[in-house]
Design a protein around this motif. Structure first.
Motif, mmCIF file in Angstrom:
data_model
loop_
_atom_site.group_PDB
_atom_site.id
_atom_site.type_symbol
_atom_site.label_atom_id
_atom_site.label_comp_id
_atom_site.label_asym_id
_atom_site.label_seq_id
_atom_site.Cartn_x
_atom_site.Cartn_y
_atom_site.Cartn_z
ATOM 1 N N TYR A 7 72.479 -9.363 35.072
ATOM 2 C CA TYR A 7 73.472 -9.783 35.704
ATOM 3 C C TYR A 7 73.946 -9.474 34.061
ATOM 4 C CZ TYR A 7 73.964 -11.063 40.365
ATOM 5 O OH TYR A 7 73.667 -11.544 41.551
ATOM 6 N N GLN A 8 75.438 -8.547 34.625
ATOM 7 C CA GLN A 8 76.645 -8.559 32.948
ATOM 8 C C GLN A 8 77.160 -8.675 32.595
ATOM 9 O OE1 GLN A 8 75.443 -4.249 32.820
ATOM 10 N NE2 GLN A 8 75.770 -4.594 31.385
ATOM 11 N N LEU A 9 77.817 -9.989 32.326
ATOM 12 C CA LEU A 9 78.826 -10.816 32.302
ATOM 13 C C LEU A 9 80.187 -10.822 30.902
ATOM 14 C CD1 LEU A 9 79.909 -13.360 33.582
ATOM 15 C CD2 LEU A 9 78.955 -14.485 32.186
ATOM 16 N N GLN A 10 81.238 -10.046 31.296
ATOM 17 C CA GLN A 10 82.608 -9.964 30.755
ATOM 18 C C GLN A 10 83.490 -10.656 30.527
ATOM 19 O OE1 GLN A 10 85.213 -6.317 30.879
ATOM 20 N NE2 GLN A 10 83.890 -5.680 29.511
ATOM 21 N N VAL A 11 83.782 -11.894 29.577
ATOM 22 C CA VAL A 11 84.240 -12.758 29.650
ATOM 23 C C VAL A 11 85.783 -12.236 28.636
ATOM 24 C CG1 VAL A 11 85.117 -14.956 28.572
ATOM 25 C CG2 VAL A 11 83.258 -14.172 29.232
ATOM 26 N N ALA A 12 87.247 -12.203 29.025
ATOM 27 C CA ALA A 12 88.159 -11.863 28.083
ATOM 28 C C ALA A 12 89.191 -12.406 28.238
ATOM 29 C CB ALA A 12 89.052 -10.601 29.080
ATOM 30 N N TYR A 13 90.409 -12.880 27.525
ATOM 31 C CA TYR A 13 91.428 -13.868 26.902
ATOM 32 C C TYR A 13 92.460 -12.981 26.549
ATOM 33 C CZ TYR A 13 94.101 -17.685 27.541
ATOM 34 O OH TYR A 13 94.686 -18.791 27.621
ATOM 35 N N LEU A 14 93.691 -13.014 26.577
ATOM 36 C CA LEU A 14 94.705 -12.018 26.298
ATOM 37 C C LEU A 14 94.598 -12.577 24.156
ATOM 38 C CD1 LEU A 14 96.714 -9.712 25.374
ATOM 39 C CD2 LEU A 14 98.280 -11.758 26.269
ATOM 40 N N GLY A 15 94.475 -11.931 23.325
ATOM 41 C CA GLY A 15 94.535 -12.511 22.259
ATOM 42 C C GLY A 15 93.179 -12.755 21.261
ATOM 43 N N TYR A 16 91.754 -13.254 22.447
ATOM 44 C CA TYR A 16 90.694 -13.595 21.626
ATOM 45 C C TYR A 16 89.761 -11.839 22.129
ATOM 46 C CZ TYR A 16 92.238 -17.818 21.862
ATOM 47 O OH TYR A 16 93.045 -19.718 21.738
ATOM 48 N N GLN A 17 88.538 -11.602 21.153
ATOM 49 C CA GLN A 17 88.063 -11.140 21.086
ATOM 50 C C GLN A 17 87.202 -11.688 22.561
ATOM 51 O OE1 GLN A 17 87.214 -8.526 19.296
ATOM 52 N NE2 GLN A 17 86.655 -10.093 17.827
#
Length: 755
Positions: free
Chosen positions: A68-78
């Motif tokens: 699987y390809q996992l994408q992690v995002a959070y506002l104001g973070y890389q």
């Protein structure tokens, strides 16, 4: 009858249920360890997402086994994208992911199955994952052997994991565990050496089993100010955390050894344990009466990690390693079978023991800081005894080394100016070497040293629009009972994020390294390196990297060819004076991540490694093989069998082609006079061995069932049986110069089950 039919129906359902896998973990701030609530976690190839809860946790259950390809995002973070996340039945995948805060999320940092983006844009940091050690051919589950698939790294000998990094001696490598410096963590440290004596850089088998490994962080000469005591490279082995929700077990049996691993929770609050015991397969068969030629090689090791969460977000980890190995040679009883001078020895007995125990404690401070305290003690003892009727006395070597390491650091957010880390690393190095060698009039040798290093440092990371900066400064105070020396070690890394696909960068660093146990003079070695690199994302799962670099070496004990620049096991006694060295090179790599059914890593390097001889001329070093090229690729086929169960079959191959190492000419008359090899070191390493070529393959078949998964694999090292020259030497039985070849056609069958 009705009850019997219901039972049969239930058994039928249980045997036909498809295997399911679980992927879970947590998202935290990389600077202060605080959980990130509401972070988005997306499985890109499924289009399935989840948000983290109030503790920063996420979970995907009922997944089909696969990649699987996992994408992690959070506002104001890389934003972070993990490309090679493999999940299987019988063992949950638990990821503790860290995100770095940034003023703007200008691009996505694309990495392999790693948990943090820190330093990921630099090609001088290789993240060697556990999954790769189980996929790449002939790694023997060892991150050091895995590193040879990437540019700038080749092995010194097939029998061991000594690494030549950009033409430097393997002695320049620093081994670490959980960020803390340790002694050589390898069994049979005499394997792969010219003199059959112990080395400080590697060995036949890594004593840390891959069952515990999360990743190996391999630095190729440039690293943050928090790290030091290395002139060639640094390999920091990070242990994964045991499952804190359920007990899991792994059994692996192969020609390397038999592993038994267990993990799980041991008290409320998220505490977990992870432990593994391994015993060599050949040693077990020998105990049962089997014979393997004239050598008895065996080892065993025990490694563990305990994690205990505490109050206010603190975490305490305790880890350790115990290892023991031996290699006993007895010659054939029939003298007509004798072929080399080794058969003249009545016995050659090598043994080693090692131990490491350490801890790491972290605690968030308010909302912007993180304290870290860590320490470790490690010890190593090796001994070699060789007896031969034609020698006037015994050959005997004894090496003892102890390292006590302590780290204290505090990291603080300075937004919008990134984060600043202040810390100090302390090291005590207690070592002694003793030797008796009846030839070459070497006589008795007994050198001991007690060295202290204190290194305060600061490390500042920040982002200004499209520029990522890391500024570091480290001051190393070296001292023994007689002398003190101080070195300033600046570090700089600059990356320009030109677009979502283009990254340009430059790095510079200075580092020092403690003198070897064989050096009677207190004189740390020094290295400085500068590099320029370019990374281009051809696709989301494919990247191209180019790099040019230059290294300068100074204060290496010994003169010219006899200096530490040209030694591995330090057979030659250190001569007065010091020697300088330099390396210039170009590296390139093209990598297709294993996100689909196939993958590859194509790497190549061209370099020029030289040292300054006594005439002031710059000549080739012993390890100047000039060029290296490696192609590693694989193909997987996966799907459901007739019973609806998920299976996976893989075929992988690695092809290596390197320039030959170099050797000094052998003075035959002198060698005959003293009955051992005498090199013409005054001439230098003017002879180059033939080019090195090797092809390895790996085949594996994985089954996934409802509560367990298994993998049957076959590795073949040097599948074509290529004869690669290891070295030449004077053989006193043959009374001639003889050639020693590296290993030929080594098959390794292994079976692994998780449940």
């Amino acid at each position: 009858m009705q009850q019997f039919c219901l039972t049969l129906s239930l058994l039928f359902v249980l045997t036909t249920l498809s295997a399911q896998a679980t992927l879970r973990g947590s998202i935290t701030d990389a600077d202060n360890g605080q959980p990130l609530v509401g972070a988005t976690v997306l499985l890109k190839n499924l289009g399935r997402g989840a948000d983290t809860d109030s503790l920063g946790r996420f979970r995907f259950s009922d997944l089909d086994p696969g990649r699987y390809q996992l994408q992690v995002a959070y506002l104001g973070y890389q934003q972070l994208e993990l490309q090679e996340v493999l999940v299987s039945a019988g063992k949950e995948v638990v990821l503790d992911i860290e995100l770095e805060e940034a003023p703007t999320s200008l691009t996505t940092i694309t990495v392999k199955g790693s948990r943090t983006a820190q330093g990921s844009v630099s090609p001088n940091l290789l993240r060697l994952t556990q999954e790769e050690t189980l996929r790449f051919p002939a790694t023997f589950n060892d991150p050091a052997r895995l590193a040879q698939a990437y540019p700038g790294v080749v092995g010194a000998d097939d029998q061991a994991n000594h690494l030549i990094i950009r033409g430097q001696s393997p002695l320049g490598l620093n081994w670490r565990l959980e960020g803390l410096e340790i002694v050589n963590p390898n069994h049979t440290a005499n394997a792969g050496t010219f003199s059959d004596r112990s080395s400080l850089s590697g060995g036949g088998v890594n004593a840390i089993s891959s069952q515990l490994l999360e990743e190996g962080r391999f630095y190729l000469g440039t690293y943050s100010a928090a790290l030091g005591n290395a002139t060639g490279g640094l390999l920091d082995m990070r242990l994964r955390t045991g499952n804190n929700e359920k007990a899991e077990y792994t059994l692996q049996a192969g020609l390397i050894g038999i592993d038994l691993a267990a993990e799980g929770p041991f008290r409320a609050g998220g505490a977990s344990y992870l432990i593994n015991y391994r015993y060599s397969f050949t040693g077990l068969l020998t105990d049962l009466g089997a014979q393997f030629g004239n050598e008895d090689i065996r080892f065993q090791d025990l490694s563990f990690k305990f994690l205990v969460p505490g109050a206010a977000g603190s975490r305490l980890a305790v880890f350790g390693l115990l290892g023991k190995s031996s290699n006993v040679f007895l010659p054939p009883t029939d003298t007509t079978e004798w072929g080399t001078e080794k058969d003249l020895y009545n016995t050659i007995d090598f043994s080693s023991e090692m131990a490491t125990v350490g801890f790491s404690w972290t605690r968030p401070h308010q909302e912007k800081g993180l304290w870290r305290l860590a320490g470790a003690w490690s010890g190593l003892r090796t001994e070699r005894l060789a007896l031969a009727a034609d020698l006037p006395a015994r050959e005997w070597d004894n090496l003892r080394q102890e390292k006590t390491s302590l780290q204290i650091s505090y990291r603080r957010k300075l937004l919008p100016f990134g984060s600043l880390t202040l810390g100090v690393e302390m090291l005590r190095l207690d070592q002694r070497v003793a030797r008796e060698f009846p030839l070459l009039l070497e006589g008795l040798l007994d050198i001991s040293s007690d060295i202290y290093q204190v290194s305060p440092y600061l490390d500042w990371r920040f982002q200004v629009r499209k520029v990522l900066l890391q500024l570091g400064a480290r001051t190393s105070f070296w001292a023994n009972e007689k002398e003190q020396k101080t070195y300033f070690e600046p570090r700089l890394s600059v990356s320009y994020l030109a677009s979502a696909k283009n990254i340009l960068g430059a790095e510079y660093g200075v580092s020092t390294q403690a003198p070897s146990p064989y050096t009677p003079v207190f004189r740390p070695r020094k290295a400085q390196q500068a590099s320029l690199f370019w990374t281009y994302l051809l696709q989301a799962d494919r990247k191209l990297t180019l790099q040019v670099y230059q290294q300068q070496l100074s204060a290496f004990t010994g003169q010219a060819a006899r200096s530490e620049i040209n030694q591995l096991e330090l057979m030659q006694l250190a001569t007065p004076g010091t020697t300088r060295g330099r390396t210039r090179g170009v590296e390139a790599s093209l990598q297709q991540f294993a996100t689909g059914n196939w993958w590859y890593v194509l790497s190549g390097s061209i370099f020029d490694a030289r040292y300054e001889n006594t005439n002031g001329d710059w000549v080739k070093t012993r390890f100047a093989h000039d060029y290296a090229a490696t192609l590693t690729l694989g193909k997987e086929w996966s799907g459901l069998d007739r019973k609806g169960q998920f299976n996976r079959f893989g075929f992988n191959v690695r092809i290596q082609y390197n320039g030959g190492l170099r050797a000094a000419p052998i003075l035959l008359d002198n060698s005959r006079a003293v009955r051992t090899t005498v090199f013409d070191y005054d001439t230098g390493f003017t002879q180059q061995l033939p080019a090195y070529f090797r092809t390895d393959i790996r085949l594996y078949f994985q089954k996934n069932r409802l509560h367990w998964s298994s993998m049957l694999s076959l590795d073949i090292q040097n599948v074509t049986g290529q004869q690669n020259t290891a070295y030449t030497y004077y053989d006193r039985l043959l009374d001639a110069v003889n050639t020693r070849y590296q290993l030929e056609f080594i098959p390794l069958l292994s079976y692994r089950i998780n449940f």
